[in-house]
Design a protein around this motif. Structure first.
Motif, PDB file in Angstrom:
ATOM      1  N   ARG A   1      -3.958  11.442  16.488  1.00  0.00           N
ATOM      2  CA  ARG A   1      -4.049  12.689  15.710  1.00  0.00           C
ATOM      3  C   ARG A   1      -4.612  12.476  14.315  1.00  0.00           C
ATOM      4  NH1 ARG A   1      -0.434  15.343  12.117  1.00  0.00           N
ATOM      5  NH2 ARG A   1       1.143  13.734  12.534  1.00  0.00           N
ATOM      6  N   LEU A   2      -4.288  11.379  13.677  1.00  0.00           N
ATOM      7  CA  LEU A   2      -4.606  11.207  12.263  1.00  0.00           C
ATOM      8  C   LEU A   2      -5.715  10.207  11.972  1.00  0.00           C
ATOM      9  CD1 LEU A   2      -1.027  11.279  10.713  1.00  0.00           C
ATOM     10  CD2 LEU A   2      -2.777  13.035  10.539  1.00  0.00           C
ATOM     11  N   THR A   3      -6.196   9.511  12.986  1.00  0.00           N
ATOM     12  CA  THR A   3      -7.258   8.525  12.758  1.00  0.00           C
ATOM     13  C   THR A   3      -8.351   8.697  13.806  1.00  0.00           C
ATOM     14  OG1 THR A   3      -6.566   6.696  14.200  1.00  0.00           O
ATOM     15  CG2 THR A   3      -5.389   6.938  12.114  1.00  0.00           C
ATOM     16  N   ASP A   4      -9.428   7.915  13.657  1.00  0.00           N
ATOM     17  CA  ASP A   4     -10.509   7.933  14.636  1.00  0.00           C
ATOM     18  C   ASP A   4     -10.253   6.960  15.786  1.00  0.00           C
ATOM     19  OD1 ASP A   4     -11.974   9.818  13.227  1.00  0.00           O
ATOM     20  OD2 ASP A   4     -12.992   8.301  12.023  1.00  0.00           O
TER      21      ASP A   4
ATOM     22  N   THR B   1       1.263   8.367   3.565  1.00  0.00           N
ATOM     23  CA  THR B   1       0.431   7.382   2.879  1.00  0.00           C
ATOM     24  C   THR B   1       1.045   7.036   1.522  1.00  0.00           C
ATOM     25  OG1 THR B   1      -0.922   9.089   1.822  1.00  0.00           O
ATOM     26  CG2 THR B   1      -1.678   8.248   3.960  1.00  0.00           C
TER      27      THR B   1
ATOM     28  N   PRO C   1      -2.184  13.412   2.311  1.00  0.00           N
ATOM     29  CA  PRO C   1      -2.258  12.752   3.622  1.00  0.00           C
ATOM     30  C   PRO C   1      -0.916  12.114   3.971  1.00  0.00           C
ATOM     31  CG  PRO C   1      -3.466  11.497   1.960  1.00  0.00           C
ATOM     32  CD  PRO C   1      -3.103  12.804   1.328  1.00  0.00           C
ATOM     33  N   GLU C   2      -0.323  12.591   5.043  1.00  0.00           N
ATOM     34  CA  GLU C   2       1.080  12.295   5.329  1.00  0.00           C
ATOM     35  C   GLU C   2       1.386  10.809   5.470  1.00  0.00           C
ATOM     36  OE1 GLU C   2       1.979  12.642   9.962  1.00  0.00           O
ATOM     37  OE2 GLU C   2       1.234  14.554   9.169  1.00  0.00           O
TER      38      GLU C   2
ATOM     39  N   ILE D   1      -6.559   7.401   7.417  1.00  0.00           N
ATOM     40  CA  ILE D   1      -5.622   8.481   7.718  1.00  0.00           C
ATOM     41  C   ILE D   1      -6.204   9.821   7.287  1.00  0.00           C
ATOM     42  CG2 ILE D   1      -3.313   9.429   7.319  1.00  0.00           C
ATOM     43  CD1 ILE D   1      -3.309   6.822   8.883  1.00  0.00           C
ATOM     44  N   ASP D   2      -6.541  10.636   8.262  1.00  0.00           N
ATOM     45  CA  ASP D   2      -6.955  12.022   8.025  1.00  0.00           C
ATOM     46  C   ASP D   2      -8.092  12.126   7.003  1.00  0.00           C
ATOM     47  OD1 ASP D   2      -6.681  14.651   8.769  1.00  0.00           O
ATOM     48  OD2 ASP D   2      -5.166  15.121   7.248  1.00  0.00           O
ATOM     49  N   GLY D   3      -9.017  11.156   7.025  1.00  0.00           N
ATOM     50  CA  GLY D   3     -10.156  11.184   6.122  1.00  0.00           C
ATOM     51  C   GLY D   3      -9.842  10.876   4.674  1.00  0.00           C
ATOM     52  N   SER D   4      -8.671  10.327   4.412  1.00  0.00           N
ATOM     53  CA  SER D   4      -8.246  10.078   3.034  1.00  0.00           C
ATOM     54  C   SER D   4      -8.746   8.751   2.475  1.00  0.00           C
ATOM     55  CB  SER D   4      -6.712  10.076   2.960  1.00  0.00           C
ATOM     56  OG  SER D   4      -6.184   8.958   3.676  1.00  0.00           O
TER      57      SER D   4
END
Length: 220
Positions: A53-56, A17, A14-15, A74-77
C-alpha cells in the motif's frame, strides 16, 4: 483529554516515518506507532503486514531486511521504514509513545528496546494473547484495542490487567465510559479526524483520542 497522534498524525504526514514522529512530537501528548519484526530480526515501525500500500515494492514486511525496508520510499515521501530504535531516539522526553504490537513474539525485544529509553511508553494490541503476555512480563501500561463495546470486552481488558481500553469512536457512549472507569480502565477513542467529534468525546469524559490530524486536538 490526552492527544495521541495516530501513526504520527497519518492524515497530515507520511505515516510511521521519522518525519511524522518528529512533527507529531511538537503537537501531541503521545505518538502511536505500529511495530513488526523484519527478516533480519530488527523491530521496525510499519502498520500493514505487506509493503504494497505505501511503497512501490510488494510482499510481506517480514520478508525484507531492515536495510531493504529503510531504502523503500514511503508514500512518495523519500523516507524509508524506520527501525523502532530510531523512533525511540526521535521522541522527546516530554512526549509519550504508544507501541501497537502487530504480531506475537515481540514483547521481549520491545522490553529491551525501551529499557533505556528516556520516554514514557505504552503497549497496545488487538490480540488478547499479545496483551496478556505484555501485562505478565512488563511494567509498562498496556491498552487492549477492541472492535466491540460489550461488557465482556471491558471485563476482558480488566481481567488481563490492562490500564485502558481503546474502542472505535462509534462504539463509545456514556455507558461504556462509565463501565470502563468503574473497572479502572481509561478509554481511548480512535480514529478521530475532526474537532467536533473530539469535543463531544471530551464532554463524555473520554481519557484520550487517537487523532489523524492535530486539528482534532487543538481546533486550529
Amino acid at each position: 483529554m490526552r492527544c495521541i497522534a495516530h501513526r504520527g498524525f497519518a492524515g497530515l504526514y507520511p505515516e510511521n516515518t521519522l518525519t511524522a514522529v518528529r512533527q507529531a512530537a511538537a503537537q501531541a501528548d503521545m505518538i502511536e506507532v505500529d511495530v513488526r519484526r523484519c527478516a533480519s530480526g530488527e523491530l521496525v515501525v510499519f502498520h500493514d503486514e505487506t509493503v504494497d500500500r505505501l511503497t512501490d515494492e510488494t510482499g510481506a514486511v517480514a520478508e525484507y531486511t531492515a536495510a531493504e525496508l529503510a531504502d523503500m520510499d514511503i508514500d512518495g515521501s523519500g523516507e524509508g521504514v524506520p527501525e523502532l530504535s530510531a523512533v525511540l531516539e526521535a521522541v522527546p522526553p516530554d512526549v509519550g509513545l504508544d507501541l501497537e504490537l502487530k504480531e506475537s513474539g515481540l514483547i521481549e525485544d520491545v522490553r529491551e528496546a525501551v529499557k533505556g529509553a528516556d520516554v514514557d511508553v505504552w503497549l497496545s494490541s488487538f490480540d488478547t494473547d499479545v496483551v496478556a503476555r505484555a501485562t505478565e512480563t512488563t511494567d509498562v501500561p498496556v491498552v487492549l484495542i477492541v472492535d466491540d463495546a460489550s461488557e465482556a470486552a471491558i471485563e476482558r481488558a480488566a481481567g488481563l490487567g490492562c490500564a485502558g481500553i481503546a474502542p472505535h469512536w462509534r462504539l463509545i457512549d456514556f455507558a461504556l465510559i462509565e463501565r470502563a472507569h468503574r473497572s479502572d480502565l481509561a478509554v481511548y477513542a480512535w480514529p478521530i479526524n475532526d474537532i467536533d467529534r473530539a469535543a463531544s468525546l471530551q464532554k463524555m469524559d473520554v481519557d484520550g483520542i487517537v487523532a489523524e490530524e492535530p486539528t482534532a486536538c487543538t481546533g486550529d
